[in-house]
Design a protein around this motif. Structure first.
Motif: not given
Length: 231
Positions: A66-93
């Protein structure tokens, strides 16, 4: 080291997650809003890792999944923002306002917690159920145990990052914003959303619409939490 190099690839253990968050902390400016949340989340994850090692979870394998799957969501959002791919709407603000001079560190931290608990946690429960081949009810003890740690950390966040009383008198909107958000309510809503998504797992179109609306609603709340406060 770039942000993306710190988060690239799937994590397989809580230790891997901790290492990636530490790597991210090493490359982000201290006042960056994402860095503020990362420090909070790193402290949570280190505590979970410590308790796993001490055998404090009823089912260590389930808790780690549970903890790993949870953390992956955050790390994926960071990676998406870094690559200009657009993180999920919840992270955009948080990513859009991360350098705003009139948003306080406490607002950044709670906006990140809002995105991660309000949206990511429900999806992480479903991810963990698929990984472990179990039902959400079988993860409820681990969910509650992690929730207790998050609640304790939220209290510490408020103590460490809350402005002094003089500033609060001048910034009543901050008091109002923080009083309108509750981690306990967010956790309860995340558990209900996880159970709903699991029930809808054989209806991908409906599940997708549910997830999209959840993402948008949590993003709206995050934008409110990050309302700039004039000095």
């Amino acid at each position: 080291m770039s942000q993306s190099s710190a988060v690239i690839g799937p994590a397989d253990t809580v230790g891997t997650v901790v290492a990636r968050m530490r790597a991210l902390a090493a490359v982000l400016p201290e006042r960056d809003g994402v860095a503020v949340f990362n420090r909070v989340y790193l402290a949570v994850t280190e505590e979970i890792d410590r308790r796993l090692g001490a055998g404090e979870f009823p089912d260590p394998r389930a808790a780690a999944a549970l903890d790993v799957r949870f953390a992956e969501r955050y790390l994926s959002a960071v990676g998406a923002a870094e690559a200009d791919l657009g993180p999920p709407a919840c992270w955009r603000p948080l990513f859009q306002l991360r350098h705003h001079p009139h948003v306080t560190p406490l607002q950044f931290a709670l906006a990140g917690v809002n995105a991660h608990i309000g949206h990511d946690l429900a999806l992480a429960v479903v991810d963990a159920c698929r990984t472990l081949g179990c039902e959400p009810a079988e993860l409820e003890d681990e969910f509650d145990h992690v929730g207790e740690i998050l609640t304790a950390l939220e209290e510490r966040v408020r103590e460490d990052l809350m402005p002094g009383p003089d500033l609060l008198q001048l910034a009543d909107p901050l008091t109002h914003l923080l009083g309108a958000w509750s981690l306990e309510r967010a956790r309860d809503a995340a558990w209900a959303a996880a159970r709903s998504l699991w029930a809808l797992r054989h209806c991908p179109d409906i599940a997708g619409e549910f997830t999209e609306r959840l993402d948008a609603a949590v993003g709206f709340a995050g934008r409110m939490l990050l309302t700039p406060l004039a000095r």
